[in-house]
Enzyme design. Structure first.
Site, short mmCIF file in Angstrom:
data_model
loop_
_atom_site.label_atom_id
_atom_site.label_comp_id
_atom_site.label_asym_id
_atom_site.label_seq_id
_atom_site.Cartn_x
_atom_site.Cartn_y
_atom_site.Cartn_z
CG HIS A 174 -11.17 10.72 -11.75
ND1 HIS A 174 -10.15 11.35 -12.38
CD2 HIS A 174 -10.66 9.57 -11.26
CE1 HIS A 174 -9.05 10.62 -12.28
NE2 HIS A 174 -9.33 9.54 -11.59
C1 UD1 Z 1 -10.29 4.25 -11.73
C2 UD1 Z 1 -9.10 4.06 -10.77
C3 UD1 Z 1 -8.42 5.41 -10.55
C4 UD1 Z 1 -8.06 6.06 -11.87
C5 UD1 Z 1 -9.32 6.16 -12.75
C6 UD1 Z 1 -9.00 6.77 -14.10
C7 UD1 Z 1 -9.47 2.33 -9.02
C8 UD1 Z 1 -9.79 2.11 -7.60
N1 UD1 Z 1 -9.58 3.62 -9.46
O1 UD1 Z 1 -11.21 5.10 -11.11
O2 UD1 Z 1 -7.24 5.21 -9.79
O3 UD1 Z 1 -7.55 7.35 -11.63
O4 UD1 Z 1 -9.82 4.83 -12.95
O5 UD1 Z 1 -10.12 6.92 -14.87
O6 UD1 Z 1 -9.11 1.41 -9.72
N2 UD1 Z 1 -17.64 4.20 -15.27
C9 UD1 Z 1 -18.23 4.39 -16.50
N3 UD1 Z 1 -17.63 3.85 -17.59
C10 UD1 Z 1 -16.48 3.14 -17.53
C11 UD1 Z 1 -15.90 2.92 -16.29
C12 UD1 Z 1 -16.49 3.47 -15.16
O7 UD1 Z 1 -19.27 5.03 -16.61
O8 UD1 Z 1 -15.98 2.70 -18.59
C13 UD1 Z 1 -18.29 4.79 -14.09
C14 UD1 Z 1 -19.18 3.80 -13.37
O9 UD1 Z 1 -20.25 4.51 -12.88
C15 UD1 Z 1 -18.29 3.32 -12.23
C16 UD1 Z 1 -17.48 4.57 -11.91
O10 UD1 Z 1 -17.27 5.21 -13.16
O11 UD1 Z 1 -19.02 2.86 -11.13
C17 UD1 Z 1 -16.16 4.27 -11.24
O12 UD1 Z 1 -15.40 3.39 -12.04
P1 UD1 Z 1 -14.15 2.61 -11.42
O13 UD1 Z 1 -13.45 1.86 -12.47
O14 UD1 Z 1 -14.59 1.88 -10.19
O15 UD1 Z 1 -13.21 3.76 -10.88
P2 UD1 Z 1 -12.73 5.13 -11.56
O16 UD1 Z 1 -13.35 6.24 -10.81
O17 UD1 Z 1 -12.84 5.10 -13.03
#
Ligand code: UD1
Length: 378
Positions: A214
């Site tokens: 991811h």
């Molecule tokens: C975040 C952390 C990463 C960690 C990961 C675990 C940062 C920079 N990254 O990455 O270090 O390994 O969490 O999961 O903080 N989304 C959903 N539902 C949610 C949350 C996110 O669908 O509840 C999707 C959205 O499209 C969002 C994307 O995931 O834009 C990325 O979410 P984000 O929280 O920015 O980063 P992660 O990839 O989850």
């Protein structure tokens, strides 16, 4: 008799890896009776399976505040979180702020704490990937710059901090994620594949790969993602891939075929059981790599570097990068040519002995007692 006022401590969390780390620390804070812990959830993760499910499963106290920031561009999200946490600091006036790992929520909590002159304790301090294009690396740097008490999981963390002149209030305590596994090993061992876990019938203990993917670098570039996914279909054993919503969305947006081993995101204990029973893990997650090390399951890292260098030095994991040829070669090398023999490698339990959280809490207590914070930012 006078009762001493409890220290008010904020635990700032927001994303899945934060929840796993706050669980044992929160328990240790409660056990002392010295602290009033307030959990502040930034709302970075909001899907039930990425957030609330962990609070239930790991019995984490409910957040008093959920800032509901949600998803967005990196700098936007960080800025909104800092402002949100700042407002709660103003209202509650905590004595200390604890942040965990390297997510955007971590950096936001640390920056908001430093800007309010409140002692910041960083759990999982000192790790580095030495590549500023990685969002988590920027968070690591920002958090270090804003921290007062550094809790390192490994000697590498301590030496990385020493290299930049940080030697005071640095404590090698081990990894709190390992505490959580240690203290719940019976639950994890009792989970049976094919029994409690509703898995594809072709998954046999010791005869499958556990895969996660991811990281931004692996999911934002369609060619990179396609290379990784096509590698999975070429593996010599079946695989299982709990799919992060980010990866799912990328697969759909790029029009790539859905991986045959994809399943919904798994809970903490379920994940540990799947790692423990796997023949190998293939992952770009630092958390999974150290958990695989704990369970003595070899790990192939589909990233260009890792912060968990001790696991590589002991031979349990190997950095292959998101490269089909190198991943398949690493799988072959780690199998020893025979998928039936368990790995025979030295294992020093270098990630801790299950007591990191207690050590952290006792050091925070000592630090606050001795009022060291009054000299800080002088
Ligand atoms: C975040 C952390 C990463 C960690 C990961 C675990 C940062 C920079 N990254 O990455 O270090 O390994 O969490 O999961 O903080 N989304 C959903 N539902 C949610 C949350 C996110 O669908 O509840 C999707 C959205 O499209 C969002 C994307 O995931 O834009 C990325 O979410 P984000 O929280 O920015 O980063 P992660 O990839 O989850």
């Amino acid at each position: 008799m006078t009762t001493r006022k409890k220290y008010k401590v904020f635990s700032i969390v927001g994303a899945r890896p934060n929840f796993v780390k706050v669980a044992p620390v929160s328990k240790a804070l409660a056990e002392t009776g010295e602290f009033e812990e307030i959990i502040v959830h930034t709302g970075q993760h909001y899907d039930y399976l990425l957030s609330e499910a962990f609070f239930h499963e790991l019995e984490i106290p409910a957040p008093k505040y959920n800032l509901e920031i949600g998803s967005g561009r990196q700098a936007w999200q960080l800025g909104k979180m800092i402002a949100g946490i700042d407002a709660v600091i103003e209202k509650e006036c905590p004595d200390a702020i604890v942040v965990f790992g390297d997510t955007n929520s971590t950096a936001a909590g640390a920056i908001a704490g430093a800007k309010n002159n409140i002692p910041v304790a960083h759990v999982e301090a000192g790790l580095r990937e030495f590549n500023k294009s990685i969002p988590e690396e920027v968070n690591k740097l920002l958090t270090t710059a804003s921290t007062d008490l550094y809790f390192c999981p490994t000697p590498t963390g301590v030496s990385n901090l020493a290299k930049i002149g940080i030697t005071e209030n640095v404590h090698l305590v081990g990894d709190v994620g390992i505490d959580l596994i240690f203290n719940n090993l019976e639950i994890i061992e009792a989970i049976k594949l094919g029994g409690d876990l509703k898995l594809p019938p072709n998954l046999i203990a010791g005869q499958y790969f556990f895969v996660t993917c991811h990281r931004a670098a692996n999911t934002e570039d369609p060619e990179m993602l396609q290379e990784i996914l096509s590698t999975l279909e070429a593996l010599p054993l079946p695989y299982i891939l709990p799919l992060h919503p980010r990866t799912k969305r990328a697969i759909e947006t790029f029009g790539l075929p859905m991986p045959t081993g994809a399943i919904a995101p798994t809970g903490f204990f379920e994940t540990q059981a799947l790692i423990r029973n796997a023949r190998m893990v293939i992952t770009d997650s630092g958390g999974i790599i150290k958990e695989a090390y704990f369970h003595k399951t070899p790990g192939i890292i589909i990233d260009k570097q890792t912060e968990w260098v001790e696991t590589v030095e002991e031979g349990w994991s190997v950095v292959a990068g998101p490269d089909k040829k190198r991943i398949l070669e690493a799988v072959e090398a780690k199998s020893g040519g025979d998928f039936n023999s368990p790995p025979e490698l030295p294992h020093s339990n270098c990630l801790g002995d299950g007591t990191a959280s207690q050590k952290i809490v006792s050091i925070i207590s000592h630090y606050l007692h001795s009022n060291k914070q009054h000299n800080h930012h002088a």
